[in-house]
Design a protein around this motif. Structure first.
Motif, PDB file in Angstrom:
ATOM      1  N   PRO A  90       0.816  -1.228   0.000  1.00  8.50           N
ATOM      2  CA  PRO A  90       0.000   0.000   0.000  1.00  8.50           C
ATOM      3  C   PRO A  90       0.842   1.269   0.000  1.00  8.50           C
ATOM      4  N   TYR A  91       1.923   1.261   0.774  1.00 16.81           N
ATOM      5  CA  TYR A  91       2.790   2.435   0.825  1.00 16.81           C
ATOM      6  C   TYR A  91       3.463   2.679  -0.526  1.00 16.81           C
ATOM      7  N   LEU A  92       3.955   1.619  -1.175  1.00 14.76           N
ATOM      8  CA  LEU A  92       4.598   1.763  -2.482  1.00 14.76           C
ATOM      9  C   LEU A  92       3.605   2.254  -3.527  1.00 14.76           C
ATOM     10  N   CYS A  93       2.371   1.754  -3.461  1.00 16.76           N
ATOM     11  CA  CYS A  93       1.344   2.170  -4.413  1.00 16.76           C
ATOM     12  C   CYS A  93       1.057   3.660  -4.260  1.00 16.76           C
ATOM     13  N   TYR A  94       0.921   4.122  -3.014  1.00 15.48           N
ATOM     14  CA  TYR A  94       0.665   5.540  -2.755  1.00 15.48           C
ATOM     15  C   TYR A  94       1.862   6.400  -3.184  1.00 15.48           C
ATOM     16  N   LYS A  95       3.071   5.935  -2.894  1.00 13.49           N
ATOM     17  CA  LYS A  95       4.272   6.724  -3.175  1.00 13.49           C
ATOM     18  C   LYS A  95       4.570   6.832  -4.657  1.00 13.49           C
ATOM     19  N   ASN A  96       4.214   5.795  -5.410  1.00 13.12           N
ATOM     20  CA  ASN A  96       4.608   5.710  -6.813  1.00 13.12           C
ATOM     21  C   ASN A  96       3.465   5.988  -7.785  1.00 13.12           C
ATOM     22  N   GLY A  97       2.587   6.886  -7.432  1.00 13.62           N
ATOM     23  CA  GLY A  97       1.578   7.327  -8.392  1.00 13.62           C
ATOM     24  C   GLY A  97       0.215   6.718  -8.239  1.00 13.62           C
ATOM     25  N   GLY A  98      -0.094   6.128  -7.075  1.00 15.14           N
ATOM     26  CA  GLY A  98      -1.427   5.587  -6.845  1.00 15.14           C
ATOM     27  C   GLY A  98      -1.753   4.455  -7.800  1.00 15.14           C
ATOM     28  N   GLY A  99      -2.923   4.562  -8.461  1.00 19.57           N
ATOM     29  CA  GLY A  99      -3.370   3.502  -9.362  1.00 19.57           C
ATOM     30  C   GLY A  99      -2.433   3.267 -10.525  1.00 19.57           C
ATOM     31  N   VAL A 100      -1.633   4.275 -10.887  1.00 22.14           N
ATOM     32  CA  VAL A 100      -0.672   4.120 -11.988  1.00 22.14           C
ATOM     33  C   VAL A 100       0.368   3.052 -11.665  1.00 22.14           C
ATOM     34  N   PHE A 101       0.670   2.877 -10.400  1.00 22.00           N
ATOM     35  CA  PHE A 101       1.677   1.892  -9.989  1.00 22.00           C
ATOM     36  C   PHE A 101       1.266   0.480 -10.384  1.00 22.00           C
ATOM     37  N   LEU A 102      -0.033   0.252 -10.569  1.00 20.96           N
ATOM     38  CA  LEU A 102      -0.500  -1.084 -10.932  1.00 20.96           C
ATOM     39  C   LEU A 102      -0.010  -1.500 -12.315  1.00 20.96           C
ATOM     40  N   ILE A 103       0.295  -0.525 -13.188  1.00 24.44           N
ATOM     41  CA  ILE A 103       0.770  -0.868 -14.536  1.00 24.44           C
ATOM     42  C   ILE A 103       2.136  -1.559 -14.483  1.00 24.44           C
ATOM     43  N   PRO A 104       3.166  -0.939 -13.894  1.00 26.01           N
ATOM     44  CA  PRO A 104       4.438  -1.668 -13.791  1.00 26.01           C
ATOM     45  C   PRO A 104       4.334  -2.890 -12.890  1.00 26.01           C
ATOM     46  N   TYR A 105       3.477  -2.822 -11.878  1.00 27.80           N
ATOM     47  CA  TYR A 105       3.343  -3.959 -10.962  1.00 27.80           C
ATOM     48  C   TYR A 105       2.812  -5.187 -11.690  1.00 27.80           C
ATOM     49  N   ILE A 106       1.752  -5.020 -12.483  1.00 27.02           N
ATOM     50  CA  ILE A 106       1.163  -6.152 -13.198  1.00 27.02           C
ATOM     51  C   ILE A 106       2.139  -6.693 -14.243  1.00 27.02           C
ATOM     52  N   LEU A 107       2.850  -5.808 -14.926  1.00 27.30           N
ATOM     53  CA  LEU A 107       3.850  -6.269 -15.894  1.00 27.30           C
ATOM     54  C   LEU A 107       4.932  -7.105 -15.215  1.00 27.30           C
ATOM     55  N   MET A 108       5.365  -6.672 -14.044  1.00 28.19           N
ATOM     56  CA  MET A 108       6.386  -7.420 -13.315  1.00 28.19           C
ATOM     57  C   MET A 108       5.844  -8.748 -12.794  1.00 28.19           C
ATOM     58  N   TRP A 318       0.254  10.125 -13.519  1.00 24.79           N
ATOM     59  CA  TRP A 318       0.813   9.479 -14.699  1.00 24.79           C
ATOM     60  C   TRP A 318       2.272   9.830 -14.927  1.00 24.79           C
ATOM     61  N   SER A 319       2.728  10.931 -14.380  1.00 25.33           N
ATOM     62  CA  SER A 319       4.127  11.326 -14.573  1.00 25.33           C
ATOM     63  C   SER A 319       5.094  10.359 -13.894  1.00 25.33           C
ATOM     64  N   LYS A 320       4.599   9.606 -12.933  1.00 25.37           N
ATOM     65  CA  LYS A 320       5.463   8.675 -12.199  1.00 25.37           C
ATOM     66  C   LYS A 320       5.993   7.550 -13.090  1.00 25.37           C
ATOM     67  N   LEU A 321       5.266   7.243 -14.177  1.00 26.66           N
ATOM     68  CA  LEU A 321       5.685   6.134 -15.035  1.00 26.66           C
ATOM     69  C   LEU A 321       7.035   6.390 -15.691  1.00 26.66           C
ATOM     70  N   SER A 322       7.437   7.639 -15.777  1.00 26.61           N
ATOM     71  CA  SER A 322       8.727   7.968 -16.390  1.00 26.61           C
ATOM     72  C   SER A 322       9.884   7.886 -15.404  1.00 26.61           C
ATOM     73  N   HIS A 323       9.593   7.602 -14.133  1.00 26.23           N
ATOM     74  CA  HIS A 323      10.629   7.518 -13.113  1.00 26.23           C
ATOM     75  C   HIS A 323      11.121   6.076 -12.991  1.00 26.23           C
ATOM     76  N   PRO A 324      12.401   5.808 -13.142  1.00 25.46           N
ATOM     77  CA  PRO A 324      12.913   4.433 -13.022  1.00 25.46           C
ATOM     78  C   PRO A 324      12.623   3.800 -11.664  1.00 25.46           C
ATOM     79  N   GLN A 325      12.610   4.610 -10.608  1.00 33.04           N
ATOM     80  CA  GLN A 325      12.416   4.068  -9.269  1.00 33.04           C
ATOM     81  C   GLN A 325      11.066   3.368  -9.132  1.00 33.04           C
ATOM     82  N   VAL A 326      10.058   3.846  -9.869  1.00 36.49           N
ATOM     83  CA  VAL A 326       8.732   3.228  -9.818  1.00 36.49           C
ATOM     84  C   VAL A 326       8.802   1.790 -10.323  1.00 36.49           C
ATOM     85  N   TRP A 327       9.485   1.570 -11.414  1.00 39.08           N
ATOM     86  CA  TRP A 327       9.620   0.227 -11.987  1.00 39.08           C
ATOM     87  C   TRP A 327      10.497  -0.660 -11.109  1.00 39.08           C
ATOM     88  N   ILE A 328      11.504  -0.074 -10.502  1.00 40.60           N
ATOM     89  CA  ILE A 328      12.368  -0.833  -9.604  1.00 40.60           C
ATOM     90  C   ILE A 328      11.580  -1.282  -8.372  1.00 40.60           C
TER      91      ILE A 328
END
Length: 652
Positions: A90-108, A318-328
């Motif tokens: 939950p903390y990572l989801c909130y920190k990394n762009g909310g619902g947008v974090f689910l995109i890199p998460y599901i891909l991973m 949506w701007s969070k998707l361009s940050h490498p840390q979000v994918w990491i």
């Protein structure tokens, strides 16, 4: 016949072994390959003959199996779904762009989590061995099994401390008012306060501020200088009795020793009889936390300010998707929450029936794991939204992850609720049960690996399982005393930061994929899986093992190494150099198992590189099937068209 028997056999041929395999309906060598083998030539065709047998029916092994397949599902749910799903995602989801974090998460999930999760379960089911012996498929890389044993041993040692602290909070939750809800207790100081309302002009507050005893000017927030929350004082002065540093050991708390003893006794009696007893216990330990999560969710969404917390949790950026840390963060969370690289999943899979559909199980378990993480976010942020509204601060000021959420933020929120003791008991009981099944299944995986390594006719191999379990639990219990001292939290963080960190798990997962795909052979392993589940998995699984997942692992691994920062506790205490060295010793003790084992096996081969017992031979007539073998003291390396493979059936 065990895999070890094949590696050391002086007699037999590819044809003989193939005939034996035909009897159990699992041929590993084709008839064409059999005909290419010279009659009478000593050869060992397979490291896996009989290893993956449906043992009970054929009488080739007395290995235990799950009473019902649902026992396996519940055990995997209990092990993989743990505290990280509640306090980290939950903390990572909130920190990394909310619902947008689910995109890199599901891909991973699909390109990192599920392929390795399935690989480990399928290996155990096919080999009918634990985390060490299963790597007999490639003896040169048996260090993979040893590395997983080291990692899971460290996890079993330090992870239980979270349960000990949770039990301590639980026992103190049966009082009204809650002991951390007010000042004036024996452990409180004159700086204790229960009112932390702050006036902030922006939302640039750091996301993980555990040290609240100083003025925070960077966030333009006004708070009383030197005041400390009553919850913080209960945590640091009562529970931890925190000293000034790693070198200030202090004494041991008798109450915490009793909590530790009770916790280890519970773990022992959950696993002492093997999977027959474990399979029954997990029905409660795996399902009860879901019941409590639902109750806490229903209560949480009814609190004032809960909606704001949920919006804060899911609000897309949506701007969070361009940050490498979000994918990491997405990749790292997957490897943490799926319990990959610990060998425990392999051990659990080894108790399956040979024809169990582990491919289907992997997707079901991945879905349960990820959905639990997502749902836990609603539970956590509804309560954090309520706490922020009660204190008149922004949600970013109360958002925490890890122990900060479990033992500081959530207890503080509970103390503000009506019927606070009831909700505290419910929360910490859920915490205890949620971590308990992860703990005893992890210990079960370690025990399985140990027992598979012990020679059956040796003294240790003849010991009853109950005694071996007791020895392992007692060893961890003694090591845990280092975390019960006043400097114990610093030791705990060393274990947490280094021994089972993202670096070690990513290193382990990378080599697992490489060995299975490029040494044993991805196509061959797909054939082995097809023999078990009666159909061939999707090709994407093979491509993940061969290319995508190793690339993800090594990419995230290098990112962690390049961006490595020395360990700091509470954003204030910097560990001494010898503490850093101790941490790296914990990390390298597992990581070096792989290259050192390879080096050891190569150096102990008789003869030089090009002659004697160590022969390198180029196979030009046809590609060799990827397989490792030790035959009559000779190691044959056959060069395939594109890479070095280990093959017993090459023409010699």
């Amino acid at each position: 016949m065990s895999p070890e028997d094949h590696f050391t056999s002086d007699e037999g041929s590819c044809q003989d072994d193939s005939q034996e395999e035909a009897e159990v309906g699992r041929p590993l060598v084709s008839e064409a390959e059999v005909s290419n083998t010279q009659a009478g030539e000593p050869s060992v065709c397979s490291a896996l003959v009989d290893a993956g047998d449906p043992t009970a029916e054929l009488g080739h092994s007395d290995r235990q199996t799950w009473s019902r397949q649902m026992d396996f599902i519940m055990s995997c749910v209990g092990f993989a779904v743990g505290l990280g799903n509640v306090w980290r995602f939950p903390y990572l989801c909130y920190k990394n762009g909310g619902g947008v974090f689910l995109i890199p998460y599901i891909l991973m999930v699909f390109f990192g989590g599920i392929p390795v999760f399935f690989l480990e379960i399928a290996l155990g089911q096919f080999m009918k061995k634990g985390g060490v012996a299963t790597w007999n498929i490639a003896p040169l890389f048996k260090g993979l099994g040893l590395a997983s044993m080291v990692i899971v041993f460290f996890c079993n040692t330090y992870y239980i401390m979270v349960l000990v602290w949770g039990l301590y909070f639980l026992l103190h939750s049966f009082t009204s008012p809650l002991p951390w809800a007010s000042c004036g207790q024996e452990w409180n100081t004159v700086n204790c306060t229960t009112n932390f309302s702050r006036v902030c002009v922006n939302q640039s507050m750091p996301l993980y501020p555990l040290n609240v005893s100083s003025v925070n000017t960077s966030a333009n927030c006004l708070e009383p200088t030197g005041l400390i929350s009553s919850v913080m004082e209960f945590w640091e002065r009562k529970v931890l009795r925190l000293s000034g540093g790693l070198d200030e050991v202090g004494d041991i708390s008798g109450h915490m020793v009793l909590c530790l003893l009770v916790t280890w006794v519970i773990v022992y009696f959950c696993i002492w009889k093997g999977v027959k007893s474990t399979g029954k216990v997990v029905y409660f330990t795996a399902l009860f936390p879901y019941l409590v999560l639902v109750v806490l969710f229903v209560h949480g969404v009814s609190l004032p300010g809960a909606l704001n917390g949920i919006i804060y949790y899911l609000k897309p950026d949506w701007s969070k998707l361009s940050h490498p840390q979000v994918w990491i963060d997405a990749a790292t969370q997957i490897f943490f929450s799926y319990a990959i690289g610990l060998g425990a999943l392999t051990a659990l899979g080894s108790y399956n029936r040979f024809n169990n559909n582990c491919y289907q199980d992997a997707f079901i378990l991945a879905l349960i794991n990820s959905c639990t993480s997502f749902f836990a976010g609603f539970v956590v942020f509804s309560v954090l939204g309520f706490m922020a509204a009660e204190q008149g601060v922004d949600i970013s000021n109360v958002a925490e992850s890890g122990p900060g959420l479990t033992f500081i933020a959530y207890p503080k929120a509970v103390s503000l609720m009506p019927l606070a003791p009831f909700w505290a008991v419910l929360f910490f009981l859920m915490l205890l049960v949620l971590g308990l099944d992860s703990q005893f299944v992890g210990v079960e995986g370690f025990i399985t690996g140990i027992m598979d390594m012990l020679p059956p006719k040796s003294f240790l191999g003849s010991l009853r399982r109950e005694i071996i379990v007791a020895i392992c639990c007692f060893t961890c219990f003694i090591i845990d005393f280092s975390m019960l001292t006043e400097g114990g939290m610093y030791v705990f963080q060393l274990f947490d930061y280094y021994s089972a960190s993202g670096i070690t798990l990513l290193w382990q997962a990378f080599w697992e994929c490489v060995v299975v795909a490029w040494v044993y052979g991805a196509d061959r392993f797909m054939d082995d899986v097809a023999r078990m589940i009666r159909y061939r998995p999707l090709p994407y699984m093979k491509w993940c093992w061969s290319y995508i997942t190793p690339a993800v692992c090594i990419g995230v691994f290098l990112f962690h190494v390049i961006n490595y920062k020395p360990l700091v506790y509470n954003s204030v205490y910097v560990y001494p150099w010898w503490g850093e060295m101790l941490g790296w010793f914990l990390a390298l003790s597992s990581m070096l198992c792989i290259p050192l084992t390879v080096l050891f096996k190569l150096l102990h081969c008789k003869g030089s590189l090009m002659e004697g017992d160590f022969i390198i031979k180029a196979e030009r007539s046809r590609p060799c099937r990827e397989q490792a073998v030790l035959e009559n003291g000779w190691i044959y390396f056959c060069l395939s068209y594109k890479f070095l493979s280990l093959n017993p059936c090459c023409d010699k």
